[in-house]
Design a protein around this motif. Structure first.
Motif, mmCIF file in Angstrom:
data_model
loop_
_atom_site.group_PDB
_atom_site.id
_atom_site.type_symbol
_atom_site.label_atom_id
_atom_site.label_comp_id
_atom_site.label_asym_id
_atom_site.label_seq_id
_atom_site.Cartn_x
_atom_site.Cartn_y
_atom_site.Cartn_z
ATOM 1 N N TRP A 409 33.490 67.312 53.313
ATOM 2 C CA TRP A 409 33.462 67.470 51.861
ATOM 3 C C TRP A 409 34.481 66.556 51.186
ATOM 4 O O TRP A 409 34.239 66.029 50.108
ATOM 5 C CB TRP A 409 33.757 68.918 51.484
ATOM 6 C CG TRP A 409 32.649 69.867 51.843
ATOM 7 C CD1 TRP A 409 31.337 69.553 52.054
ATOM 8 C CD2 TRP A 409 32.769 71.275 52.030
ATOM 9 N NE1 TRP A 409 30.626 70.689 52.367
ATOM 10 C CE2 TRP A 409 31.476 71.761 52.355
ATOM 11 C CE3 TRP A 409 33.817 72.184 51.963
ATOM 12 C CZ2 TRP A 409 31.215 73.109 52.607
ATOM 13 C CZ3 TRP A 409 33.572 73.524 52.208
ATOM 14 C CH2 TRP A 409 32.288 73.979 52.519
ATOM 15 N N LEU A 410 35.625 66.362 51.828
ATOM 16 C CA LEU A 410 36.675 65.541 51.224
ATOM 17 C C LEU A 410 36.409 64.047 51.376
ATOM 18 O O LEU A 410 36.629 63.265 50.445
ATOM 19 C CB LEU A 410 38.031 65.886 51.843
ATOM 20 C CG LEU A 410 38.644 67.226 51.459
ATOM 21 C CD1 LEU A 410 39.899 67.483 52.267
ATOM 22 C CD2 LEU A 410 38.948 67.284 49.962
ATOM 23 N N LEU A 411 35.947 63.635 52.580
ATOM 24 C CA LEU A 411 35.907 62.223 52.908
ATOM 25 C C LEU A 411 34.511 61.671 53.183
ATOM 26 O O LEU A 411 34.322 60.457 53.180
ATOM 27 C CB LEU A 411 36.784 61.959 54.150
ATOM 28 C CG LEU A 411 38.241 62.409 54.035
ATOM 29 C CD1 LEU A 411 38.928 62.303 55.387
ATOM 30 C CD2 LEU A 411 38.976 61.569 52.996
ATOM 31 N N GLY A 412 33.559 62.554 53.451
ATOM 32 C CA GLY A 412 32.247 62.095 53.882
ATOM 33 C C GLY A 412 32.210 61.956 55.393
ATOM 34 O O GLY A 412 33.233 61.728 56.047
ATOM 35 N N SER A 413 31.024 62.109 55.973
ATOM 36 C CA SER A 413 30.917 62.107 57.434
ATOM 37 C C SER A 413 31.157 60.732 58.035
ATOM 38 O O SER A 413 31.713 60.609 59.131
ATOM 39 C CB SER A 413 29.540 62.624 57.863
ATOM 40 O OG SER A 413 28.506 61.801 57.339
ATOM 41 N N ALA A 414 30.770 59.663 57.334
ATOM 42 C CA ALA A 414 30.928 58.315 57.893
ATOM 43 C C ALA A 414 32.398 57.960 58.105
ATOM 44 O O ALA A 414 32.741 57.259 59.067
ATOM 45 C CB ALA A 414 30.271 57.295 56.975
ATOM 46 N N ALA A 415 33.273 58.421 57.235
ATOM 47 C CA ALA A 415 34.695 58.102 57.355
ATOM 48 C C ALA A 415 35.314 58.708 58.604
ATOM 49 O O ALA A 415 36.347 58.221 59.085
ATOM 50 C CB ALA A 415 35.446 58.593 56.124
ATOM 51 N N LEU A 416 34.709 59.765 59.136
ATOM 52 C CA LEU A 416 35.261 60.456 60.304
ATOM 53 C C LEU A 416 34.726 59.909 61.603
ATOM 54 O O LEU A 416 35.165 60.325 62.682
ATOM 55 C CB LEU A 416 34.936 61.954 60.221
ATOM 56 C CG LEU A 416 35.321 62.666 58.928
ATOM 57 C CD1 LEU A 416 34.766 64.081 58.915
ATOM 58 C CD2 LEU A 416 36.832 62.690 58.773
ATOM 59 N N ALA A 525 26.598 62.216 55.385
ATOM 60 C CA ALA A 525 26.858 62.930 54.135
ATOM 61 C C ALA A 525 27.981 62.259 53.371
ATOM 62 O O ALA A 525 28.980 61.819 53.954
ATOM 63 C CB ALA A 525 27.220 64.382 54.442
ATOM 64 N N SER A 526 27.823 62.195 52.066
ATOM 65 C CA SER A 526 28.865 61.666 51.194
ATOM 66 C C SER A 526 29.843 62.781 50.839
ATOM 67 O O SER A 526 29.549 63.965 51.022
ATOM 68 C CB SER A 526 28.237 61.108 49.907
ATOM 69 O OG SER A 526 27.314 60.081 50.204
ATOM 70 N N PRO A 527 31.014 62.434 50.339
ATOM 71 C CA PRO A 527 31.931 63.478 49.859
ATOM 72 C C PRO A 527 31.246 64.335 48.796
ATOM 73 O O PRO A 527 30.389 63.860 48.054
ATOM 74 C CB PRO A 527 33.096 62.670 49.278
ATOM 75 C CG PRO A 527 33.042 61.350 49.988
ATOM 76 C CD PRO A 527 31.600 61.078 50.235
ATOM 77 N N ASP A 528 31.637 65.602 48.731
ATOM 78 C CA ASP A 528 31.019 66.553 47.801
ATOM 79 C C ASP A 528 31.954 66.769 46.612
ATOM 80 O O ASP A 528 32.948 67.490 46.720
ATOM 81 C CB ASP A 528 30.757 67.876 48.527
ATOM 82 C CG ASP A 528 29.878 68.819 47.726
ATOM 83 O OD1 ASP A 528 30.073 68.905 46.496
ATOM 84 O OD2 ASP A 528 29.006 69.473 48.319
ATOM 85 N N PRO A 529 31.661 66.157 45.456
ATOM 86 C CA PRO A 529 32.576 66.269 44.303
ATOM 87 C C PRO A 529 32.771 67.710 43.833
ATOM 88 O O PRO A 529 33.887 68.093 43.465
ATOM 89 C CB PRO A 529 31.881 65.434 43.219
ATOM 90 C CG PRO A 529 30.959 64.519 43.961
ATOM 91 C CD PRO A 529 30.515 65.281 45.169
ATOM 92 N N ALA A 530 31.701 68.513 43.841
ATOM 93 C CA ALA A 530 31.820 69.890 43.348
ATOM 94 C C ALA A 530 32.742 70.704 44.238
ATOM 95 O O ALA A 530 33.583 71.475 43.751
ATOM 96 C CB ALA A 530 30.435 70.542 43.283
ATOM 97 N N ARG A 531 32.599 70.551 45.533
ATOM 98 C CA ARG A 531 33.439 71.330 46.453
ATOM 99 C C ARG A 531 34.867 70.797 46.479
ATOM 100 O O ARG A 531 35.817 71.565 46.651
ATOM 101 C CB ARG A 531 32.810 71.353 47.845
ATOM 102 C CG ARG A 531 31.594 72.269 47.898
ATOM 103 C CD ARG A 531 30.955 72.345 49.279
ATOM 104 N NE ARG A 531 30.048 73.478 49.349
ATOM 105 C CZ ARG A 531 28.804 73.491 48.883
ATOM 106 N NH1 ARG A 531 28.319 72.399 48.299
ATOM 107 N NH2 ARG A 531 28.055 74.574 48.977
ATOM 108 N N ARG A 532 35.018 69.503 46.329
ATOM 109 C CA ARG A 532 36.380 68.977 46.196
ATOM 110 C C ARG A 532 37.052 69.530 44.940
ATOM 111 O O ARG A 532 38.240 69.873 44.961
ATOM 112 C CB ARG A 532 36.350 67.446 46.155
ATOM 113 C CG ARG A 532 36.057 66.806 47.495
ATOM 114 C CD ARG A 532 36.476 65.356 47.538
ATOM 115 N NE ARG A 532 35.733 64.512 46.622
ATOM 116 C CZ ARG A 532 35.803 63.184 46.597
ATOM 117 N NH1 ARG A 532 36.605 62.552 47.434
ATOM 118 N NH2 ARG A 532 35.093 62.484 45.751
ATOM 119 N N ALA A 533 36.294 69.635 43.857
ATOM 120 C CA ALA A 533 36.851 70.194 42.629
ATOM 121 C C ALA A 533 37.220 71.663 42.824
ATOM 122 O O ALA A 533 38.262 72.121 42.333
ATOM 123 C CB ALA A 533 35.837 70.052 41.492
ATOM 124 N N ALA A 534 36.381 72.414 43.564
ATOM 125 C CA ALA A 534 36.680 73.826 43.821
ATOM 126 C C ALA A 534 37.958 73.967 44.640
ATOM 127 O O ALA A 534 38.777 74.862 44.386
ATOM 128 C CB ALA A 534 35.511 74.490 44.539
#
Length: 634
Positions: A409-416, A525-534
């Protein structure tokens, strides 16, 4: 040792074979609780018959810690959660999910690879024999990981023991159960918990609760409260249907031990849970269509981070003294600590780096490995504080399933990743720590062991060796016991697998993690802006509550309550509301004196639930599997 072996077989039969009661999910584990009661009663009988006690308070306390830790190794949150992760991707592999190819990037020493060894683990084999040649190497490697993790957590608790126990004098409500049961009447001049009539009043309430529930299962015509009531069914029209799944859980142990929880935490927990439901309804009214809004659990992740960082900040003076002592520059006195501070600091750092190094050897990126374990231990620090301050008897007051999604959710799956799914696959191998398992939370019993040692007049250092030995011996018992059981019956039908398609509860947790991995590899998956905001909201709200509480000690809302509401409010809110009403009324009517006199009654409610619902029914139900009354202690 005999108690430990007996408890492991008890856990195997009740939790794994017939799935009637999850002993090791309770806080404290019901196996250890049963042994504690047994030893206390035997000592009382010996004293009445011969005038001498069999064991001292300190000796029973050590046995209690040992059985607690060793039994947990065989439990649903450790061994039963861990084993499926080693083999499941190969068992589930097909052309569509590509798990065989994806998991093939893992090192061969991490777990068995022989297709027949893996198939018979899940489907059983007539001989029931364990193919030890395929298992012995991975078990030795992972056994070392378990020990290093426990050692690292032990060092963390050794550093914080003085700050929490001696300086802040946190109450550790869970420890009060053992300390009151161990109270020596001749030494203290007061009644022990079992000798107090009010204890048995509370005990009787739990007895009646379970008798009615069992009678209802046998004869549905008998009225009974049941385990829970789904009030969410009352809200079917928009926007109230945004409330969704809303349960009233009838949890005697939460009410009984909730009586010991500070009033502001009780109030904050149910208030913030209600506010979350209000936010969901308001969001639906405003046309918010995002599934999961307002993201309770994601807020919980942020709140855990906020509280964890604040714990480090408020302890900065103590931590500075610890570091000075570790660097031989004077600093804090560590004479009476579980570990000398140089050992705790440098030993803990070595353990942490070893865990990260192990993850890197499996294939996790170095910065992901450091960040993953740093987050686990930060969350563990917050969870330990919750147990020390509030005593909530649950291992699930931590957003465990969401923690595994947090990096994506923070970084996206590709970054990991490291290409071809290797980095994500390697990281998934450790998700049993945060999804379906609670090995990290189990280490808090070591911290509570230090507090119990303080209560019974034993030096905390005396609890270090029993804790580490319990891990090693518990693993040595659990590995062969559960492997042989899986190969004899087949993991697909164990741990509740006879009730659900796709395996038992822990197999389903592992299936969820590995299939999610397959989706991430095939469709990053890309980072999730809504969940990062939560998560940011959770961090900000917890920080605001912490600052307010520090400035105004009598502020009615407590950040711990916000953490509990967002992490697992659905299970806590009703019981904490009842405990808040009862405690508030008692303090208003009779003051602190009446409150203290009624502590045994409320502890009796918790003891009755543990003993009748866990020890007694958990044993009897093994012989009456047709009576479908399963108790979850979490």
């Amino acid at each position: 040792m005999a108690l430990t072996v007996g408890c492991a077989y008890w856990v195997r039969h009740a939790e794994f074979l017939v799935f009637t009661c999850e002993f090791t999910m309770a806080v404290p584990p019901l196996t250890a609780f049963a042994c504690l009661v047994l030893l206390v009663v035997l000592r009382r009988l010996a004293r009445a018959a011969a005038g001498v006690g069999l064991l001292t308070d300190a000796e029973i306390a050590v046995v209690y810690l040992f059985v607690t830790v060793a039994t947990l190794m065989a439990g649903v949150g450790v061994m039963q959660a861990f084993l499926p992760y080693l083999t499941l991707p190969f068992y589930l592999a097909d052309a569509e999910n590509e798990l065989g190819q994806i998991a093939g990037t893992l090192p061969s020493w991490l777990g068995p690879r022989d297709p027949e060894v893996i198939r018979t683990y899940y489907e059983g084999v007539e001989s029931g024999g364990v193919p030890w040649r395929a298992w012995i190497g991975p078990l030795l490697i992972w056994g070392s990981f378990f020990l290093v993790f426990w050692w690292t957590a032990l060092c963390l608790w050794a550093v914080f023991r003085k700050q929490w126990v001696d300086r802040e004098r946190l109450t550790f409500p869970i420890v009060s159960i053992a300390s009151l049961l161990l109270r020596d009447e001749r030494r203290t001049g007061s009644k022990g918990l079992l000798a107090n009539p009010l204890t048995w009043v509370g005990f009787s309430l739990s007895l009646g609760y379970h008798v009615l529930n069992i009678a209802h299962v046998v004869n549905p015509g008998v009225a009974a409260p049941g385990i829970s009531t789904d009030v969410g069914l009352l809200f079917t029209e928009r926007p109230l249907n945004a409330i969704g799944w809303l349960q009233i859980f009838h949890r005697p142990e939460l009410i009984g031990l909730g009586y010991l929880v500070p009033l502001d935490i009780l109030l904050s927990t149910w208030v913030f849970w209600v506010l979350q439901l209000v936010a969901a309804v308001l969001g639906a009214s405003a046309g918010v269509q995002k599934p999961g809004f307002p993201f309770f659990l994601e807020q919980g992740l942020g709140a855990y981070v906020g509280v964890g960082l604040f714990i480090l900040y408020t302890a900065r003076g103590h931590l500075k003294g610890v570091l000075r002592r570790a660097c031989a520059l004077g600093g804090a006195d560590d004479t009476d600590e579980p570990l000398r501070y140089p050992v705790a600091v440098w030993g803990g750092l070595a353990g942490f780096l070893s865990l990260a190094g192990f993850a890197m050897a499996v294939g996790v990126k170095w910065w992901v490995a450091l960040g993953f374990f740093a987050m686990i231990f930060l969350f563990l620090l917050t969870y330990g504080r919750i147990r020390a301050e509030s005593g909530v008897p649950s291992v699930w007051v931590l957003p465990h399933s969401e923690l595994k999604f947090m990096p994506v959710w923070l970084l996206g799956s590709a970054a990991l990743d490291r290409g071809s799914g290797r980095g994500l696959t390697a990281l998934t191998s450790f998700f049993w720590l945060v999804h379906g398992g609670f090995y990290s939370q189990s280490t808090v019993f070591q911290l509570e062991g230090f507090k119990l040692a303080h209560e019974v007049g034993l030096k905390p250092r005396k609890m270090v060796t029993p804790g580490l030995l319990a891990v090693a011996i518990g693993l040595a018992i659990a590995f062969p016991l559960f492997l042989s059981t899986n190969y004899e019956y087949g993991s697909n039908v164990l741990g509740g697998g006879h009730r659900w398609l796709g395996g038992g509860v822990r197999v389903l947790f592992a299936t969820d993690s590995w299939t999610e991995l397959s989706r991430y590899v095939q469709n990053p998956a890309s980072p999730d802006p809504a969940r990062r905001a939560a998560m940011a909201v959770g961090l900000i709200v917890s920080a605001g509550l912490l600052i307010t509480k520090s400035a105004l000690l009598r502020a009615p809302l407590n950040p711990i309550g916000y953490v509990l509401a967002t992490a697992n409010g659905v299970q806590l809110w009703w019981s904490f509301l009842l405990a808040w009403i009862a405690k508030s009324a008692i303090l208003k009517v009779g003051g602190v004196g009446l409150y203290r006199r009624l502590v045994p009654c409320f502890l009796g409610i918790a003891l009755g639930h543990f003993f009748i619902g866990g020890v007694v029914w958990g044993t009897l139900a093994m012989f009456f599997p047709e009576i479908d009354y399963t108790i979850w202690f979490a």
